[in-house]
Motif scaffolding. Structure first.
Motif, short mmCIF file in Angstrom:
data_model
loop_
_atom_site.label_atom_id
_atom_site.label_comp_id
_atom_site.label_asym_id
_atom_site.label_seq_id
_atom_site.Cartn_x
_atom_site.Cartn_y
_atom_site.Cartn_z
N PHE A 114 0.64 17.04 3.53
CA PHE A 114 0.15 18.41 3.53
C PHE A 114 -1.36 18.43 3.28
CE2 PHE A 114 4.33 20.72 2.08
CZ PHE A 114 4.95 20.25 3.21
N ARG A 130 -8.87 -2.25 8.73
CA ARG A 130 -9.10 -3.34 9.67
C ARG A 130 -9.82 -2.85 10.92
NH1 ARG A 130 -8.62 -5.54 5.80
NH2 ARG A 130 -6.83 -6.59 4.91
N GLY A 131 -11.07 -2.44 10.75
CA GLY A 131 -11.89 -2.03 11.90
C GLY A 131 -11.56 -0.66 12.45
N GLY A 132 -10.69 0.08 11.78
CA GLY A 132 -10.35 1.42 12.25
C GLY A 132 -11.31 2.46 11.70
N HIS A 174 -0.23 6.29 6.37
CA HIS A 174 -1.55 5.68 6.51
C HIS A 174 -1.42 4.18 6.69
CE1 HIS A 174 -3.70 9.34 5.43
NE2 HIS A 174 -2.75 9.55 4.54
N SER A 175 -0.40 3.59 6.07
CA SER A 175 -0.26 2.14 6.14
C SER A 175 1.21 1.74 5.95
CB SER A 175 -1.13 1.50 5.05
OG SER A 175 -1.40 0.15 5.35
N MET A 206 -2.83 -7.83 4.61
CA MET A 206 -2.97 -6.40 4.86
C MET A 206 -3.20 -5.58 3.60
SD MET A 206 -3.14 -3.98 6.97
CE MET A 206 -2.50 -4.36 8.60
N THR A 207 -2.56 -6.00 2.52
CA THR A 207 -2.66 -5.22 1.28
C THR A 207 -3.94 -5.55 0.51
OG1 THR A 207 -1.18 -6.90 0.40
CG2 THR A 207 -0.21 -4.77 0.93
N THR A 262 0.84 -1.19 0.00
CA THR A 262 0.00 0.00 0.00
C THR A 262 0.88 1.25 0.00
OG1 THR A 262 -1.52 -1.27 1.37
CG2 THR A 262 -1.93 1.11 1.21
N VAL A 294 -12.37 11.93 -5.75
CA VAL A 294 -12.72 11.08 -4.61
C VAL A 294 -11.40 10.60 -4.02
CG1 VAL A 294 -13.87 8.96 -3.87
CG2 VAL A 294 -14.81 10.27 -5.79
N SER A 295 -11.23 10.75 -2.71
CA SER A 295 -10.00 10.29 -2.10
C SER A 295 -10.30 9.26 -1.02
CB SER A 295 -9.24 11.47 -1.50
OG SER A 295 -7.92 11.07 -1.20
N GLU A 296 -9.60 8.14 -1.09
CA GLU A 296 -9.86 7.02 -0.19
C GLU A 296 -8.57 6.68 0.55
OE1 GLU A 296 -10.48 4.12 -3.17
OE2 GLU A 296 -12.29 5.05 -3.96
N PRO A 341 -8.71 2.74 16.84
CA PRO A 341 -7.56 2.21 16.11
C PRO A 341 -7.95 0.93 15.37
CG PRO A 341 -7.41 1.65 18.43
CD PRO A 341 -8.62 2.53 18.28
N PRO A 342 -7.22 0.60 14.30
CA PRO A 342 -7.51 -0.67 13.64
C PRO A 342 -7.27 -1.84 14.59
CG PRO A 342 -5.48 0.31 12.78
CD PRO A 342 -6.10 1.31 13.69
N HIS A 385 -6.71 3.15 1.83
CA HIS A 385 -6.75 1.70 1.88
C HIS A 385 -5.75 1.22 2.92
CE1 HIS A 385 -8.30 1.42 -2.52
NE2 HIS A 385 -8.46 2.64 -2.08
N THR A 435 0.20 8.55 -1.59
CA THR A 435 -1.12 8.02 -1.24
C THR A 435 -2.24 8.82 -1.88
OG1 THR A 435 -0.23 7.22 0.83
CG2 THR A 435 -2.61 7.43 0.72
N ARG A 436 -2.14 10.15 -1.85
CA ARG A 436 -3.26 10.97 -2.32
C ARG A 436 -3.41 10.99 -3.83
NH1 ARG A 436 -6.60 10.90 1.79
NH2 ARG A 436 -5.63 11.67 3.70
N GLY A 460 2.74 -6.92 8.46
CA GLY A 460 1.51 -7.51 7.94
C GLY A 460 0.36 -7.21 8.87
N CYS A 461 -0.81 -7.80 8.60
CA CYS A 461 -1.96 -7.62 9.48
C CYS A 461 -1.59 -7.95 10.93
CB CYS A 461 -3.08 -8.59 9.11
SG CYS A 461 -4.12 -8.03 7.77
N HIS A 489 -4.52 6.89 -4.46
CA HIS A 489 -5.83 6.48 -3.96
C HIS A 489 -6.89 7.57 -4.07
CE1 HIS A 489 -4.12 2.88 -1.55
NE2 HIS A 489 -4.29 2.62 -2.81
N SER A 490 -6.68 8.51 -5.00
CA SER A 490 -7.75 9.46 -5.32
C SER A 490 -8.26 9.16 -6.71
CB SER A 490 -7.24 10.90 -5.26
OG SER A 490 -6.93 11.25 -3.94
N MET A 510 -4.10 -0.43 6.29
CA MET A 510 -4.24 -0.84 7.68
C MET A 510 -5.52 -0.34 8.34
SD MET A 510 -1.48 -0.57 10.74
CE MET A 510 -0.69 -2.16 10.73
#
Lengths: 584, 191
Positions: free
Chosen positions: A309, B44-46, A108-109, A444-445, A29, B35-37, A336-337, B39, A160-161, A364-365, A164-165, B41
């Protein structure tokens, strides 16, 4: 055709349109979907490799064979693949090759916040940085042209932005790219010192040509503004934030080719504005370049080196007031996760936590085993470090550590870089105990196949590495498989293997509860008359169990029916929804 | 003019489908959309957040404090968590369902009380609805996300009911279409 596309999906579309034939990646990720989406095109062969180094070398092999190739990884994956990266810069390519690296500012991950742009500079390789989905697609196509024109692999840096946007993408047709015949050329491909010495000047000359390209290329574009009291140089998602705040007010130099950076274009831009500001996430790459050019520049003196930012951050750092907003509500509990209900890792972590065992963790998870209430993990750094650092820990402290310390590592992570650590244990013989948490997937991924699952990226049957046979072949004599839902069995195995006077491997095997093929059990409930409120079951940290009105309570919609909680209840308070005793 | 919507909830509740639906409806209407997401960790329920923005021209894919016109929340505590992202007087559309976070499960915190009045005191307008029960009546608790989108659709005058339904048809697998259309209609009709 116009389509709303995730940045990563747009990358895949770019691969398709660029006529790419081979993609080999390791999931991470936020890079994973580029390869998964590419796999939806029949024209592109796509695979998961065991790790990023293997993926990059595979892609390079395909490029050398004459077909356009691709590999993708997250930022920390590029560390794993750094070895081939640096030398492929010397050899160059045959057909075009693109390496995508996805950074994760804000983590984020991820386990760190490294800035992958340093790699482009260090490996002397061009790097493109798109700012939205349309650019992601367009830049991929341009990257292949640059790769072939300048004889170099080309890096695409996502974050990430951007990854994943979703934004609107205009799609095109696939280019018909003929195979470039492979020609034996030892001077170019055999990097012994004598040949590498001849290639290095070619790399430096290539960079000079790329700087000239950077001066002219539309990848770096000036957007005029009405107010020249300030000019902003920016790239990637920061560009979007700058435009959000200022619109067309100030001139902007939008950088798309982040390495090598232009010189004249930047000087000319700086000359037109009163004050030069660089807006970039993480490290001061553009800013340092400007300073090298002798330009006075505002950058990391006001903007943070840390975290991602936002438009609000840029606005306030440049002197605009904060926007009025609803008032925050203080004192809310965090969310929290957590490991899912029915997660097979939970049982093993319960055993390790209960026995106060020192646990070298991995990526990992199952890293979530570090969270309360289990708090079962002592360390987490990088892929594979659990096993190697366990060996080091045990080497340093001897028997006192060996009897109370384990490594935990997932099946995919073990394939990625756990095997070499285990080879060290088998070779140098510490009495180490390694637990492979085999949930039959890369969790996890988002559920990618790996060499132990028996399926390939497309879900078709594939080769399957037998973990037990592999571990035995490496010289580990004590290998056993346990079901982590069976706490007594798992606990006995851990105690026996820790006591053993030789290296051992426990394979804790049960598929991820979220896999479609895994059948959910019947939910169970707590009989409040039998519950003595001892909270033993609460130590599992199962999201389906809460403590309400003085008793444990199972949320039937969340309960997976794993029944691990019932093993902890001395009073038989858990029962089926029909009120019958739990049986196995 | 850009409309900014945050979709928040607990990982695994289906916020990605909701954002897909909204993004689709807005794009079909001819708007620029982002749209921004997130993914990985946090799924997992967070606590999870998705940003949807549409208008003539959208630059930033994310929403900052004080910028959201709407928050759609799949869980009550999550609606409260992000209230400061709302413009003063902004609208919250939330599922009234409560899901205990791990600190509450572990007994180190209490699930907060009177969240709706706290959100109103913070300056938000709140439309709370038991979307889970409505989804179960429609045929499956999994359609809670679509029920909420049905409720929310009333607030977006720019997109007609027919256009929403077209977006639902384009966003869900055909075998679940009937369920989701029913869930959407029931959300739309809910008071």
């Amino acid at each position: 055709m116009k389509e709303l596309m995730l940045g990563n999906k747009a990358v895949a579309r770019g691969l398709y349109e660029a006529g790419v034939a081979v993609a080999s990646s390791y999931p991470g990720t936020p890079s994973t979907e580029t390869t998964e989406e590419a796999a939806k095109y029949d024209e592109i062969y796509c695979e998961w490799a065991p790790n990023e180094k293997v993926a990059m070398e595979t892609a390079f092999g395909a490029s050398r064979a004459g077909k356009r190739s691709y590999c993708a990884m997250k930022h920390v994956g590029l560390n794993v693949a750094a070895d081939p990266l640096f030398t492929m810069s010397y050899t160059g390519v045959n057909a075009g090759m693109v390496i995508l690296v996805a950074d994760d500012p804000g983590m984020h991950s991820s386990q760190n916040e490294q800035d992958s742009r340093h790699y482009a500079i260090a490996a002397k390789m061009p790097m493109l940085e798109p700012a939205d989905s349309q650019e992601a697609k367009d830049f991929v196509i341009e990257a292949y042209d640059i790769s072939e024109q300048f004889d170099t692999p080309v890096l695409i840096k996502m974050c990430t932005r951007v990854a994943h946007s979703q934004s609107v993408v205009e799609t095109g047709e696939r280019a018909d790219i003929p195979v470039k015949p492979y020609v034996k050329d030892a001077g170019k491909y055999v990097m012994v010192p004598a040949n590498a010495k001849r290639r290095h000047p070619i790399v430096e000359e290539r960079t000079r040509k790329l700087v000239a390209f950077a001066e002219e290329s539309s990848l770096n574009r000036v957007e005029e503004g009405s107010d020249t009291s300030m000019g902003i140089i920016t790239s990637s998602t920061s560009y979007q934030y700058v435009k959000e705040v200022f619109g067309d007010k100030y001139p902007v130099l939008k950088i798309g080719l982040i390495n090598p950076l232009p010189e004249k274009k930047i000087r000319d831009f700086a000359a037109k504005v009163d004050k030069l500001v660089v807006v970039e996430e993480l490290d001061p790459i553009i800013e340092t370049h400007c300073k090298t050019l002798g330009l006075e520049v505002t950058g990391k003196d006001i903007f943070p080196l840390i975290d991602e930012f936002s438009q609000g951050l840029i606005a306030t750092k440049l002197g605009l007031p904060e926007k009025p907003a609803c008032k925050p509500i203080e004192g809310l509990p965090g969310r929290p996760p957590a490991m899912c209900a029915g997660c097979p890792h939970r049982g093993m972590f319960y055993v390790l936590s209960k026995n106060k065992i020192t646990v070298m963790g991995d990526i990992g998870c199952y890293t979530l085993g570090a969270t309360p209430p289990l708090c079962a993990i002592d360390t987490t750094e990088c892929m594979g470090a659990s096993i190697s650092s366990l060996h080091g820990f045990n080497t340093a402290l001897g028997a006192e550590a060996e009897k109370n310390t384990v490594a935990v590592i997932g099946d995919s992570t073990f394939m990625h870089s756990g095997m070499t650590g285990l080879a060290n244990i088998a070779y140098n013989q510490t009495n180490s105990t390694v637990i492979i948490l085999d949930n039959s997937i890369t969790g996890m991924t988002g559920h990618q196949q790996n060499p132990t699952t028996g399926f390939n990226l497309r879900g078709d049957p594939a080769g399957k590495i037998d973990l037990e046979a592999l571990v035995r072949a490496m010289g580990i004599n004590r290998v056993r498989v346990v079901d982590p839902y069976n706490l007594a069995e798992a606990e006995a195995a851990v105690k026996e293997e820790l006591a053993a006077e030789e290296p051992s491997v426990i394979i804790s095997r049960r598929p991820c509860a979220l896999l479609k093929k895994v059948k959910r059990g019947e939910p169970i409930q707590v009989n409040p008359d039998k519950c003595k409120s001892c909270k033993a079951c609460m130590k599992l940290g199962c999201p389906a169990i809460s403590f309400k009105d003085g008793h444990a309570k199972v949320d039937a919609t969340q309960c997976f029916g794993c029944k691990v909680c019932s093993e902890l209840c001395k009073f038989g308070a858990f029962e089926t929804l029909n009120g019958e005793a739990i049986t196995w | 003019m850009v409309t900014s919507i945050m979709i928040v909830g607990v990982g695994g509740q289906g916020s990605l489908l909701a954002s897909k639906l909204l993004g689709r409806a807005a794009m079909d209407k001819g708007y620029d959309v982002k749209v921004s997401e997130v993914h990985g960790m946090s799924q997992r329920g967070g606590s999870v957040v998705t940003y949807v923005k549409f208008g003539d021209k959208v630059n930033s894919p994310i929403i900052d404090k004080g910028e959201a016109d709407y928050i759609i929340s799949f869980e009550l505590l999550e609606a409260a968590r992000y209230v400061e992202f709302l413009k003063p007087g902004g609208q919250i559309v939330t599922n009234s369902q409560q899901i205990d976070p791990m600190p509450v499960i572990a007994g180190t915190a209490e699930y907060p009380s009177e969240l709706i009045s706290k959100m109103e005191a913070a300056g938000a307008k709140v439309d709370a609805i038991d979307a889970l029960t409505i989804a179960e009546q429609a045929g499956s608790s999994k359609a809670t996300n679509i029920v909420l989108m049905g409720v929310f659709s009333k607030y977006i005058e720019e997109i007609s009911k027919e256009e929403w339904i077209k977006a639902v048809e384009a966003s869900v697998p055909s075998k679940f279409l009937e369920l989701n259309l029913k869930a959407f209609e029931m959300g739309l009709a809910a008071e």
